[in-house]
Design a protein around this motif. Structure first.
Motif, PDB file in Angstrom:
ATOM      1  N   CYS A 157      29.690 102.235  26.124  1.00 50.92           N
ATOM      2  CA  CYS A 157      30.878 101.647  25.308  1.00 50.92           C
ATOM      3  C   CYS A 157      30.763 102.213  23.937  1.00 50.92           C
ATOM      4  O   CYS A 157      29.829 102.209  23.432  1.00 50.92           O
ATOM      5  CB  CYS A 157      31.071 100.211  25.348  1.00 50.92           C
ATOM      6  SG  CYS A 157      32.496  99.618  24.683  1.00 50.92           S
ATOM      7  N   ASP A 159      32.561 101.106  21.211  1.00 46.07           N
ATOM      8  CA  ASP A 159      33.197 100.067  20.267  1.00 46.07           C
ATOM      9  C   ASP A 159      32.055  99.706  19.316  1.00 46.07           C
ATOM     10  O   ASP A 159      30.677  99.776  19.477  1.00 46.07           O
ATOM     11  CB  ASP A 159      33.581  98.641  20.814  1.00 46.07           C
ATOM     12  CG  ASP A 159      34.936  99.354  21.786  1.00 46.07           C
ATOM     13  OD1 ASP A 159      35.398 100.066  21.488  1.00 46.07           O
ATOM     14  OD2 ASP A 159      35.217  98.145  22.605  1.00 46.07           O
ATOM     15  N   GLU A 177      30.991  99.469  30.159  1.00 47.28           N
ATOM     16  CA  GLU A 177      32.378  98.636  30.345  1.00 47.28           C
ATOM     17  C   GLU A 177      33.010  99.003  31.859  1.00 47.28           C
ATOM     18  O   GLU A 177      33.120 100.238  32.112  1.00 47.28           O
ATOM     19  CB  GLU A 177      33.421  98.918  29.290  1.00 47.28           C
ATOM     20  CG  GLU A 177      34.593  98.320  29.649  1.00 47.28           C
ATOM     21  CD  GLU A 177      35.805  98.776  28.116  1.00 47.28           C
ATOM     22  OE1 GLU A 177      36.810  98.115  28.247  1.00 47.28           O
ATOM     23  OE2 GLU A 177      35.243  99.483  27.565  1.00 47.28           O
ATOM     24  N   TYR A 186      31.490  93.567  31.162  1.00 48.71           N
ATOM     25  CA  TYR A 186      30.552  94.471  30.596  1.00 48.71           C
ATOM     26  C   TYR A 186      29.334  94.037  30.981  1.00 48.71           C
ATOM     27  O   TYR A 186      28.775  92.956  31.349  1.00 48.71           O
ATOM     28  CB  TYR A 186      30.466  93.831  29.054  1.00 48.71           C
ATOM     29  CG  TYR A 186      31.772  94.418  28.311  1.00 48.71           C
ATOM     30  CD1 TYR A 186      32.181  95.602  27.842  1.00 48.71           C
ATOM     31  CD2 TYR A 186      32.926  93.622  28.292  1.00 48.71           C
ATOM     32  CE1 TYR A 186      33.294  96.019  26.994  1.00 48.71           C
ATOM     33  CE2 TYR A 186      34.033  93.999  27.600  1.00 48.71           C
ATOM     34  CZ  TYR A 186      33.991  95.121  26.935  1.00 48.71           C
ATOM     35  OH  TYR A 186      35.408  95.455  26.441  1.00 48.71           O
ATOM     36  N   THR A 219      34.752  93.271  23.366  1.00 50.01           N
ATOM     37  CA  THR A 219      33.578  93.867  23.678  1.00 50.01           C
ATOM     38  C   THR A 219      32.422  93.042  22.877  1.00 50.01           C
ATOM     39  O   THR A 219      32.425  92.873  21.856  1.00 50.01           O
ATOM     40  CB  THR A 219      33.429  95.545  22.871  1.00 50.01           C
ATOM     41  OG1 THR A 219      34.487  96.015  23.469  1.00 50.01           O
ATOM     42  CG2 THR A 219      32.036  95.970  23.345  1.00 50.01           C
TER      43      THR A 219
END
Length: 619
Positions: A157, A159, A177, A186, A219
């Protein structure tokens, strides 16, 4: 004890804390010889002396060495630590300058390595080998950087907050993810940072931790501490575990305060302390605060401190200590409040956040808050006015130990007590006791009737007593500075030291030539026997302890204006005890605007907007 072999005595001492080790060294000549001639115990004592508060015992120091490739021996670490401390207190670094590829940012430094990742929210495609790049390890070599890419067979991920790297523990923890019909699922992945093959190897704890799924609309953010502490916070819950437990790892739950507005900042300190800072909902105060007076009409910031002492992790962890942050203009320090505009409470400062805790290495809780100002110089538009409040962890521990004792304060008799501090970030910093006295006397003129709050009631949030600012601010240290908008994300605190840079506003975007740079450092390890200019070993090293010889060290920068200041005893009760030092360097290359700053106890690294990296290496 006379029947025990010296080796067994050393093993027992290695599992003792700092106070017990020092007591043992003064017990008899035999114990003193064992302690002074033990490399691991001396390394532990020197780390404590120089402000590296972790680990808590010499045995933990051995266990925390990890499986990192090309690790140093304990004797080499002790010799390096002594040299680093010698160079730090004298401001004598090596200057290095490198260029990193476009699209990458530094996420961690340590032990001579620089680790970069792709910028957040940047979608990265797999390479020709169908592997994804998780991070890149850069090793300085003969004026250049050698790269080693850490690759994985899954898409991590991208983010912000979904990835954390720790060089000392040889670990990368990231989120993977999986898209669902509603939201996402997640999983945490625990990967080794240093690998021999093409694909990064997972730690044994990768499988059991990944079996714990976080179903969330946002997230989850990852925070790690020492001794394998892992904290995961999402929009629904906050959970914690020890990633070093391997297949026996279990998740515990931290109480998510229902009276705090989201988002709130979560930081980890050491191996068992978690801090959460957020604003209390105005409409929730009537239900959460047990008081006979009317509820406050605006939101206020609260710092909740949790101590994770539940080995089974079956019970919900509730806050052990709650500190309320300053609210009105007169609750801030004189040096912070003089820059504030007058007005009703709640309009003077934006919500506070906790500063980066450097993966649990920080021994200071720093609270950062953006202040509102009336006039802003055009050349300072890139900077924000920050108020910082430093709370040493030793103060937090002392308050936890005295929770059951009644505290007598004068806050119900009138005005709240003012924060006693000095501005350490400005070129005109008071560095003598006479200057501090003049500054403190000016506080009477600073006080104003429109910002005074009277007769504050005792607060209880969900049954936990709240400490108001006048009960703890005289043990903290507050200051004012101007810095970039992401100041809280810079890991500038390592152990008991906080370090930052200062450049003139006319030169902060300069890209040609050199620029005058000031490096400023505050150290909150200032015991009576500690001398910043003459670091002496606790107990002294024995004659049989042979350390590797350090070769001739040349080419270091020398500060043109070294200043060291330690408050005298008559002013120590006005703010947290600390030493302040400053060094000026005229020949730092101008590489443009500084975006991020890193400090790992040995190196001070600037990351510039153009991709350049400037390193001041004290090792």
């Amino acid at each position: 004890m006379d029947r025990l072999d010296d080796y067994l005595v050393e093993l027992i001492v290695q599992r003792s804390g700092l106070k017990d080790v020092l007591n043992c060294s003064g017990t008899c000549k035999r114990f003193n010889t064992i302690i002074t001639c033990s490399t691991v115990i001396q390394l532990f004592l020197h780390r404590q002396l120089f402000g590296r508060s972790y680990p808590s015992t010499p045995h933990d120091l051995i266990c925390s060495s990890g499986e990192r490739k090309a690790g140093l021996s304990l004797a080499q670490k002790l010799a390096t630590l002594s040299k680093v401390e010698h160079n730090i207190i004298r401001y004598k670094p090596h200057l290095r300058s490198y260029k990193i590829p476009h699209g990458q940012v530094i996420c961690a430094i340590g032990d001579g390595y620089i680790v970069t990742v792709f910028k957040p929210n940047l979608d990265v495609d797999p390479g020709p080998d169908q592997l994804y790049s998780l991070a890149t390890i850069w090793t300085p070599y003969e004026g250049e950087l050698r790269a080693k890419v850490v690759k994985v067979d899954f898409k991590p991920c991208s983010d912000p907050g979904a990835k954390v790297v720790d060089v000392e523990d040889n670990v990368i923890i990231c989120m993977q993810e999986f898209q669902l019909e509603r939201g996402s699922l997640y999983r945490t992945r625990v990967i080794r940072l240093f690998n021999d093959g093409d694909i990064a190897r997972p730690w044994p704890s990768d499988e059991p931790i990944s079996s714990e799924a976080f179903e969330s609309m946002l997230t989850p953010r990852i925070r790690i501490g020492r001794a394998g502490l892992l904290v995961m916070s999402s929009d629904r819950e906050i959970r914690w575990t020890k990633w070093t437990d391997g297949r026996e790892a279990k998740w515990g739950t931290i109480e998510s305060p229902p009276y705090l507005k989201s988002p709130y900042s979560v930081r980890v300190y050491g191996h068992d302390i978690v801090g959460i800072l957020g604003q209390c909902e105005a409409q929730s105060l009537t239900q959460s605060i047990e008081t006979n007076s009317d509820p406050w009409p605006v939101c206020r910031d609260y710092l909740l401190i949790y101590k994770l002492n539940h080995p089974t992790r079956d019970s919900l962890v509730r806050p052990t200590l709650i500190l309320r942050m300053p609210w009105t203009r007169n609750e801030y320090s004189f040096m912070m409040g003089e820059s504030l505009i007058h007005g009703p409470p709640g309009t003077l400062a934006k919500p506070a956040v906790l500063a980066n805790s450097n993966n649990g290495h920080s021994a200071v809780m720093q609270v950062d808050v953006v202040l509102e100002e009336e006039d802003v110089h055009p050349q300072l538009q890139d900077y924000r006015p920050w108020g910082t409040i430093d709370i040493p962890l030793k103060i937090i521990f002392a308050m936890m130990d005295n929770l059951d004792k009644p505290i007598s304060t004068g806050r119900h008799k009138g005005r709240t007590r003012q924060i006693r501090s000095t501005r350490q970030f400005h070129p005109t910093t008071p560095t003598t006791d006479s200057e501090i006295s003049q500054m403190l006397s000016a506080e009477e003129e600073f006080k104003c009737e429109c910002c005074i709050r009277l007769n504050e009631p005792v607060e209880l949030l969900n049954g936990v007593r709240v400490f108001s600012p006048d009960e703890w601010m005289d043990k903290a240290y507050s200051s004012y500075t101007r810095s970039l908008p992401d100041l809280p994300e810079n890991p500038c605190i390592f152990g008991t030291r906080f370090i930052e840079d200062y450049r003139h506003c006319h030169e902060h975007k300069t890209t040609d030539g050199h620029v005058l740079t000031e490096i400023k450092m505050r150290n909150y390890l200032c015991e009576s026997e500690y001398d910043t200019q003459k670091p002496i070993a606790l107990g002294g090293m024995g004659k049989t302890l042979r350390l590797p010889k350090v070769g001739k060290d040349t080419g270091r920068l020398r500060s043109s204006g070294l200043r060291v200041y330690k408050p005298k005893s008559d002013t120590m009760d006005r703010f947290a005890v600390h030493t302040f030092s400053l060094g000026r360097f005229k020949n730092i290359p101008a590489r443009g605007l500084i975006e991020h700053v890193f400090f790992d106890g040995e190196k001070f690294v600037f990351e510039h907007s153009g991709g350049w990296v400037t390193m001041l290496d004290f090792a």
